[in-house]
Design a protein around this motif. Structure first.
Motif: not given
Length: 411
Positions: A203-209, A298-300
């Protein structure tokens, strides 16, 4: 082992037992999903990203979401943003969680009110691919006769608590893994405590990409370059990080950053927050990130150019982004001996290792000046290793939601 703490917890569990059992009689709304993280103290991580995806993008209009927190600051901040939020330790929070059909976690049972969430469908997203072994399954608990006895007592107490007080150590209805490596490592620690496990991707990588590919990213070429320093804890915060990793005087550190045209943000592990932070790490071009606010690093991650870390698995999160990583680890031999132990693989250190801040800043300067990066291929191989089995063509968030909806017969 803290006997007083254990007895206090058992006493509370006994007192709450009638209420916990009565909560099973309350009908739950399968379309009401409550999200929490870090024992209700943070607005962060995979829970935050899935919460915002469902709320902002209206991915599933038939699902209503709410964030659960214990923090007054986070409560008022989310209210001001127009997000549905509740205080988990309030009557309204208890009643809303009691009616929620789904509760989403990133850590443990205290991400929500344990009693109110007892009968809900529980999704455990966890908060990273482990670099180190969990203490409960590490050799640390097996060292010597005392270690083996501790582990036996530890496991017996957990088994007893699961039977007598199942709301205290819940069984996860859905445990989400980011990859096959994550399934092996996290699955080992959660063995016997979950009904279904899926490799959904990150989920984190999807958001960061999505954010990394945004045309707004780095739109100002003259803007200062950003470095993130994110070390892990030392002995759960009982030992000093800054004695083991001495910070240079503010003048020297700040002068180096200004010569590079860079700023730095410092994110400490929550266990280490009780330790006084050297002034050099929270003034001038350096800013200390407060873990207790909505300021989720982590969101940034996509906003940074370089990561400096040590034994934290945060480096795994930036691998798919191609971000350079520098490992500042002067106490490696001591740490690897006394902590719970690393998983053995050749991708644990995909970047240069520095033993002093001066070395780490020298590596940063080379990268920012465009020197040849010898670690590009190693980081690429490490990303493939750590995220093997995750399908980038399918949204991790959608996969999680779809599985939960099927389990709950939500059409």
């Amino acid at each position: 082992m803290n006997v007083t703490r254990i007895l206090k917890r058992v006493t509370l569990d006994v007192a709450w037992m009638p209420v916990a059992l009565l909560t099973l009689l309350v009908p739950r709304n399968r379309r009401l999903w409550a999200f929490g993280s870090s024992s209700g103290k943070k607005y962060a991580d995979h829970s935050r990203m899935l919460f915002e995806c469902l709320h902002d993008n209206r991915v599933d209009t038939d699902i209503r979401v709410v964030w659960s927190t214990r923090s007054d600051e986070i409560f008022h901040e989310l209210m001001s943003r127009g997000y549905p939020v509740l205080k988990s330790n309030s009557i309204r929070g208890f009643m809303t969680t009691l009616r929620a059909g789904v509760c989403v976690y990133t850590h443990y049972a205290n991400d929500h009110n344990r009693i109110a969430a007892f009968g809900a469908y529980k999704i455990q997203l966890w908060h990273g691919i482990p670099l180190k072994r969990f203490k409960s399954v590490s050799g640390l608990l097996d060292k010597g006769r005392i270690g083996r006895r501790y582990r036996d007592i530890h496991n017996r107490m957990l088994d007893f608590q699961k039977i007598m007080f199942p709301w205290a150590n819940p069984t996860w209805d859905l445990l989400v893994f980011q990859s096959e490596v994550d399934r092996d490592r996290t699955g080992m620690a959660f063995d016997g405590t979950y009904r279904r496990g899926i490799v959904a991707g990150s989920v984190r990588i999807e958001n960061l990409r999505k954010q990394f590919a945004s045309p707004d990213r780095k739109s100002d070429e003259n803007a200062a370059r950003k470095i993130l320093y994110a070390p892990t804890h030392r002995a759960l915060g009982r030992e000093s990080l800054f004695e083991k990793v001495p910070v240079p005087a503010g003048n020297a550190l700040h002068a180096s950053l200004r010569r590079m045209g860079a700023t730095m943000e410092v994110r400490l592990h929550p266990f280490q927050e009780r330790e006084p932070v050297p002034e050099a790490l929270n003034c001038g071009p350096v800013r200390l990130v407060d873990n207790r606010t909505c300021d989720d690093i982590y969101n940034d991650l996509h906003t940074f150019d370089i990561l400096i870390t040590d034994y934290s698995s945060i480096f795994i999160d930036v691998l798919p982004l191609g971000m350079p990583v520098i490992f500042l680890a002067p106490d490696y031999l001591e740490y690897s001996k006394d902590d719970q132990g690393f998983f053995s693989d050749k991708y644990s250190v995909p970047g240069p290792v520095a033993t002093t801040w001066e070395e780490a800043l020298h590596y940063c300067n080379d990268i920012l000046e465009g020197a040849h990066d010898h670690w590009v291929e190693c980081r690429r191989d490490a990303a493939q290793f750590y995220f093997d089995g995750s399908d980038e063509s399918e949204s991790a968030m959608k996969k999680i939601v779809d599985v939960a909806k099927r389990d709950l017969s939500i059409s």
